[in-house]
Design an enzyme around this catalytic site. Structure first.
Site, PDB file in Angstrom:
ATOM      1  N   GLU A   1      28.665 -22.253  -9.365  1.00  0.00           N
ATOM      2  CA  GLU A   1      27.723 -21.956 -10.390  1.00  0.00           C
ATOM      3  C   GLU A   1      28.229 -20.349 -10.874  1.00  0.00           C
ATOM      4  O   GLU A   1      28.158 -19.518 -10.146  1.00  0.00           O
ATOM      5  CB  GLU A   1      26.341 -21.651  -9.754  1.00  0.00           C
ATOM      6  CG  GLU A   1      25.196 -21.167 -10.672  1.00  0.00           C
ATOM      7  CD  GLU A   1      23.983 -20.702 -10.032  1.00  0.00           C
ATOM      8  OE1 GLU A   1      23.904 -20.053  -8.911  1.00  0.00           O
ATOM      9  OE2 GLU A   1      22.907 -21.124 -10.641  1.00  0.00           O
TER      10      GLU A   1
ATOM     11  N   GLU B   1      14.184 -21.847  -4.458  1.00  0.00           N
ATOM     12  CA  GLU B   1      14.476 -22.445  -5.573  1.00  0.00           C
ATOM     13  C   GLU B   1      15.933 -21.692  -5.600  1.00  0.00           C
ATOM     14  O   GLU B   1      15.886 -20.512  -5.919  1.00  0.00           O
ATOM     15  CB  GLU B   1      13.640 -21.830  -6.594  1.00  0.00           C
ATOM     16  CG  GLU B   1      12.277 -22.911  -6.673  1.00  0.00           C
ATOM     17  CD  GLU B   1      11.301 -22.517  -7.975  1.00  0.00           C
ATOM     18  OE1 GLU B   1      10.216 -22.762  -7.727  1.00  0.00           O
ATOM     19  OE2 GLU B   1      11.829 -21.830  -8.736  1.00  0.00           O
TER      20      GLU B   1
ATOM     21  N   CYS C   1      18.907 -20.978 -14.134  1.00  0.00           N
ATOM     22  CA  CYS C   1      19.150 -21.931 -13.061  1.00  0.00           C
ATOM     23  C   CYS C   1      19.387 -23.497 -13.582  1.00  0.00           C
ATOM     24  O   CYS C   1      20.046 -24.145 -12.988  1.00  0.00           O
ATOM     25  CB  CYS C   1      18.101 -21.999 -11.976  1.00  0.00           C
ATOM     26  SG  CYS C   1      16.423 -22.248 -12.418  1.00  0.00           S
TER      27      CYS C   1
ATOM     28  N   LYS D   1       8.964  -8.573  -3.430  1.00  0.00           N
ATOM     29  CA  LYS D   1      10.339  -7.960  -3.587  1.00  0.00           C
ATOM     30  C   LYS D   1      10.934  -8.285  -4.632  1.00  0.00           C
ATOM     31  O   LYS D   1      11.905  -9.253  -4.825  1.00  0.00           O
ATOM     32  CB  LYS D   1      11.232  -8.018  -2.319  1.00  0.00           C
ATOM     33  CG  LYS D   1      12.103  -6.918  -1.836  1.00  0.00           C
ATOM     34  CD  LYS D   1      13.211  -6.497  -2.867  1.00  0.00           C
ATOM     35  CE  LYS D   1      14.575  -7.109  -2.601  1.00  0.00           C
ATOM     36  NZ  LYS D   1      15.513  -6.878  -3.840  1.00  0.00           N
TER      37      LYS D   1
HETATM   38  P1  NAD Z   1      20.298 -13.235  -5.208  1.00  0.00           P
HETATM   39  O1  NAD Z   1      20.336 -14.403  -4.172  1.00  0.00           O
HETATM   40  O2  NAD Z   1      21.622 -12.473  -5.087  1.00  0.00           O
HETATM   41  O3  NAD Z   1      19.032 -12.321  -5.088  1.00  0.00           O
HETATM   42  C1  NAD Z   1      17.900 -12.593  -5.281  1.00  0.00           C
HETATM   43  C2  NAD Z   1      16.752 -11.705  -4.400  1.00  0.00           C
HETATM   44  O4  NAD Z   1      17.405 -11.925  -3.037  1.00  0.00           O
HETATM   45  C3  NAD Z   1      17.039 -10.395  -4.967  1.00  0.00           C
HETATM   46  O5  NAD Z   1      15.667  -9.800  -4.866  1.00  0.00           O
HETATM   47  C4  NAD Z   1      17.798  -9.811  -3.759  1.00  0.00           C
HETATM   48  O6  NAD Z   1      17.658  -8.300  -3.516  1.00  0.00           O
HETATM   49  C5  NAD Z   1      17.309 -10.585  -2.569  1.00  0.00           C
HETATM   50  N1  NAD Z   1      18.144 -10.749  -1.445  1.00  0.00           N
HETATM   51  C6  NAD Z   1      19.503 -10.597  -1.235  1.00  0.00           C
HETATM   52  N2  NAD Z   1      19.786 -10.662  -0.062  1.00  0.00           N
HETATM   53  C7  NAD Z   1      18.881 -10.819   0.764  1.00  0.00           C
HETATM   54  C8  NAD Z   1      18.634 -11.112   2.067  1.00  0.00           C
HETATM   55  N3  NAD Z   1      19.560 -10.956   2.888  1.00  0.00           N
HETATM   56  N4  NAD Z   1      17.260 -11.125   2.398  1.00  0.00           N
HETATM   57  C9  NAD Z   1      16.244 -11.271   1.762  1.00  0.00           C
HETATM   58  N5  NAD Z   1      16.316 -10.869   0.335  1.00  0.00           N
HETATM   59  C10 NAD Z   1      17.783 -10.963  -0.011  1.00  0.00           C
HETATM   60  O7  NAD Z   1      20.265 -13.965  -6.578  1.00  0.00           O
HETATM   61  P2  NAD Z   1      20.470 -13.079  -7.967  1.00  0.00           P
HETATM   62  O8  NAD Z   1      21.868 -12.959  -8.325  1.00  0.00           O
HETATM   63  O9  NAD Z   1      19.522 -12.181  -8.406  1.00  0.00           O
HETATM   64  O10 NAD Z   1      19.698 -14.360  -8.879  1.00  0.00           O
HETATM   65  C11 NAD Z   1      20.714 -15.410  -9.397  1.00  0.00           C
HETATM   66  C12 NAD Z   1      20.693 -16.785  -8.817  1.00  0.00           C
HETATM   67  O11 NAD Z   1      19.103 -17.274  -8.791  1.00  0.00           O
HETATM   68  C13 NAD Z   1      21.352 -18.001  -9.064  1.00  0.00           C
HETATM   69  O12 NAD Z   1      22.037 -18.478  -8.418  1.00  0.00           O
HETATM   70  C14 NAD Z   1      20.169 -18.760  -9.698  1.00  0.00           C
HETATM   71  O13 NAD Z   1      20.693 -20.391  -9.875  1.00  0.00           O
HETATM   72  C15 NAD Z   1      19.118 -18.579  -9.009  1.00  0.00           C
HETATM   73  N6  NAD Z   1      17.942 -19.203  -9.503  1.00  0.00           N
HETATM   74  C16 NAD Z   1      17.432 -20.350  -9.243  1.00  0.00           C
HETATM   75  C17 NAD Z   1      16.113 -20.608 -10.014  1.00  0.00           C
HETATM   76  C18 NAD Z   1      15.645 -21.974  -9.580  1.00  0.00           C
HETATM   77  O14 NAD Z   1      14.321 -22.137  -9.747  1.00  0.00           O
HETATM   78  N7  NAD Z   1      16.534 -22.941  -8.803  1.00  0.00           N
HETATM   79  C19 NAD Z   1      15.781 -19.897 -10.969  1.00  0.00           C
HETATM   80  C20 NAD Z   1      16.323 -18.656 -11.397  1.00  0.00           C
HETATM   81  C21 NAD Z   1      17.524 -18.195 -10.590  1.00  0.00           C
END
Ligand code: NAD
Length: 503
Positions: A397, A266, A300, A191
């Site tokens: 963040e 992550e 991240c 997804k």
């Molecule tokens: P997000 O958590 O809003 O969304 C990530 C994914 O989760 C999307 O595909 C979204 O549709 C899905 N999602 C949202 N709500 C959900 C739910 N209730 N159930 C299942 N899936 C759901 O994150 P974002 O804004 O897309 O990305 C940015 C974040 O990602 C930042 O916090 C960043 O630090 C983190 N990130 C972490 C790493 C790492 O390796 N630690 C790497 C890249 C990004």
């Protein structure tokens, strides 16, 4: 025609099919619309124009994809590791062959600059190559012996898994999850993030053209609260590999609890770069600015908190502000651009809100701190100085090109500032004092640390965070521990005593 105009027309050519057919789901080898027929839109962060319609899936679509992944699991999990290796190497080669298409599509959909995205496909291919090479040994375990027993462990793929990815560098990040899952013998339902769905569709098509059997990798687009949630709740999915925000991770853990889902997270970071006055200041400044202003700061592991010893604080901040002021902000497909537009107006609004908060809290905006232009999500590379660790800009963040600089006096203070956040993903330490480097890295609360270096990845090393930054590790064999179950079989070397009952 300028290079930029040429790049834009090539990018439009690569994505033309998405404009005509939409970004469809990919289930059991076929492109399909959402069963409901519903759609969402993905927009260009350059000018907010609609790039394509995207399938808006719900539980019924997820169920269809999980069924395909379950059917494919029966044969893919039994495919010998050497054969999985052969196929996944072909996938890596096919990714490399279409690197430009992947890079241009990613730039258009995410706003990330071409100079960084041109490497995203290459890195994605490297992920496939690395895990392909591990596939033949994935089942291997160990033998332990006592005089009475020989115990053998081995690993089995856990089953169909769900992969949920965010919008920052979506292609590279999805390969980081999907490649080890496939190498382990799992099948996948992916997804992708709703803000950046295009390259996930490219990946599954490339993989199948390269020989990946249908149903082994499936893509379901849509919103997190519907498609993502349904995936985490589905009984047929045995584990969820998730990359995204910490609060989403917490929701996924709750959603997966009734089906006892294994989870790998992550999550976010607020990573310190700690600069002592004995460090090579020029290298430290270059690394800190690279780690916050590249990839739009939507990274991240970005070095979002600059902790600097007070004797060099003014000098370091001056140099960072100069670099921030010189960075080219522009169209992501311009080869000279360093910072492109942020992913979406919703995210841009969040990032902009921190500038007022910083000023209200008493910090100084030493560079940037403004929106650029009238259209699109462009923000100037920003440096916040005279901040204290309790301010929102130091704790939360921001996920944009925003660096918060805080002075410290001595080692103990540096350590307590570095650790005084909820996150613990990465830390960067700059000092030429070896004993101090050992003391500091022993005590820093971070899953990954780099000494006198920016983030340089080595794929066999563990990647992941502590505290609110994640659960579990990727990389090397750690990935297989997540995507596989370890089982133990005990054979007798001598007859074990059996207590007779009822005699
Ligand atoms: P997000 O958590 O809003 O969304 C990530 C994914 O989760 C999307 O595909 C979204 O549709 C899905 N999602 C949202 N709500 C959900 C739910 N209730 N159930 C299942 N899936 C759901 O994150 P974002 O804004 O897309 O990305 C940015 C974040 O990602 C930042 O916090 C960043 O630090 C983190 N990130 C972490 C790493 C790492 O390796 N630690 C790497 C890249 C990004």
């Amino acid at each position: 025609m300028s290079v930029l105009q040429d790049n834009i027309s090539r990018a439009m050519g690569y994505t033309e099919r998405f404009r005509s057919t939409g970004v469809l789901n990919h289930i059991d080898g076929a492109s399909v619309a959402a069963i409901s027929g519903d759609e969402i839109e993905t927009i260009s962060p350059v000018d907010l124009s609609v790039l394509a319609k995207v399938a808006k899936s719900d539980a019924a679509d997820v169920d269809r994809a999980v069924k395909a992944a379950e059917t494919a699991f029966a044969s893919w999990s039994k495919t010998p590791g050497a054969e999985r290796r052969r196929i996944l190497i072909k996938v890596a080669e096919a990714i490399e062959a279409r690197a430009e298409e992947i890079a241009f599509t990613e730039c258009l959909d995410t706003g990330q600059a071409l100079r960084f995205m041109s490497k995203a496909a290459i890195r994605g291919a490297a992920n496939f190559r690395y895990f392909a090479d591990q596939a033949p040994g994935a089942e291997d375990g160990e033998v332990t012996r006592t005089p009475e027993q020989m115990n053998t462990t081995s690993r089995r793929p856990i089953g169909p898994v769900g992969v949920i990815t965010p919008w920052n560098t979506p292609f590279m990040l999805s390969t980081w999850k999907i490649a080890p899952a496939l190498a382990a013998g799992c099948t996948v339902v992916h997804k992708p993030a709703e803000f950046s769905p295009m390259t996930a569709k490219l990946l599954v098509e490339i993989a199948e053209e390269a020989g990946l059997p249908k149903g082994v990798l499936n893509v379901v687009n849509g919103l997190g609260e519907s498609a993502g949630k349904a995936l985490t709740e589905h009984r047929g999915i045995k584990a969820i590999a998730f990359v995204g925000e910490s609060r989403t991770g917490s929701m996924i853990m709750a959603q997966g609890a009734p089906t006892l889902k294994r989870v790998h997270f992550e999550l976010g970071g607020k990573n310190p770069v700690i600069v002592f006055d004995d460090a090579d200041i020029e290298r430290a400044v270059d690394a800190a600015t690279f780690m916050i202003y590249s990839l739009n700061g939507e990274r991240c592991t970005s070095s979002s908190r600059l902790l600097v010893q007070d004797s060099i604080y003014d000098e370091v901040c001056k140099r960072v502000a100069e670099i921030a002021g010189r960075i080219k902000v522009g169209h992501p497909l311009d080869p000279d651009t360093v910072v492109g537009p942020l992913i979406h107006p919703v995210h841009e609004k969040k990032v902009l809100s921190y500038f007022d908060k910083a000023k209200e809290d008493g910090a100084t905006i030493a560079a940037g701190g403004v929106k650029l232009g009238d259209e699109g999500c462009f923000i100037a590379p920003t440096l916040v100085t005279q901040a204290t660790n309790d301010m929102a800009v130091a704790q939360e963040e921001i996920f944009g090109p925003v660096l918060t600089a805080i002075p410290f006096k001595h080692e103990d203070e540096a350590l307590s500032l570095a650790n005084d956040v909820d996150y613990g993903l990465a830390a960067y330490l700059w000092t030429n004092d070896l004993s101090r480097a050992i003391r500091m890295t022993d005590a820093l609360e971070a899953g990954m640390m780099w000494v006198n270096s920016p983030n340089v990845r080595h794929l066999p090393t563990p990647f992941g965070g502590v505290k609110n930054s994640g659960i579990g590790r990727d990389g090397g064999d750690w990935s297989f521990d997540f995507y596989m179950e370890t089982v133990n079989v005990s054979f007798p070397r001598a007859d074990a005593a059996i207590t007779k009952l009822g005699g």
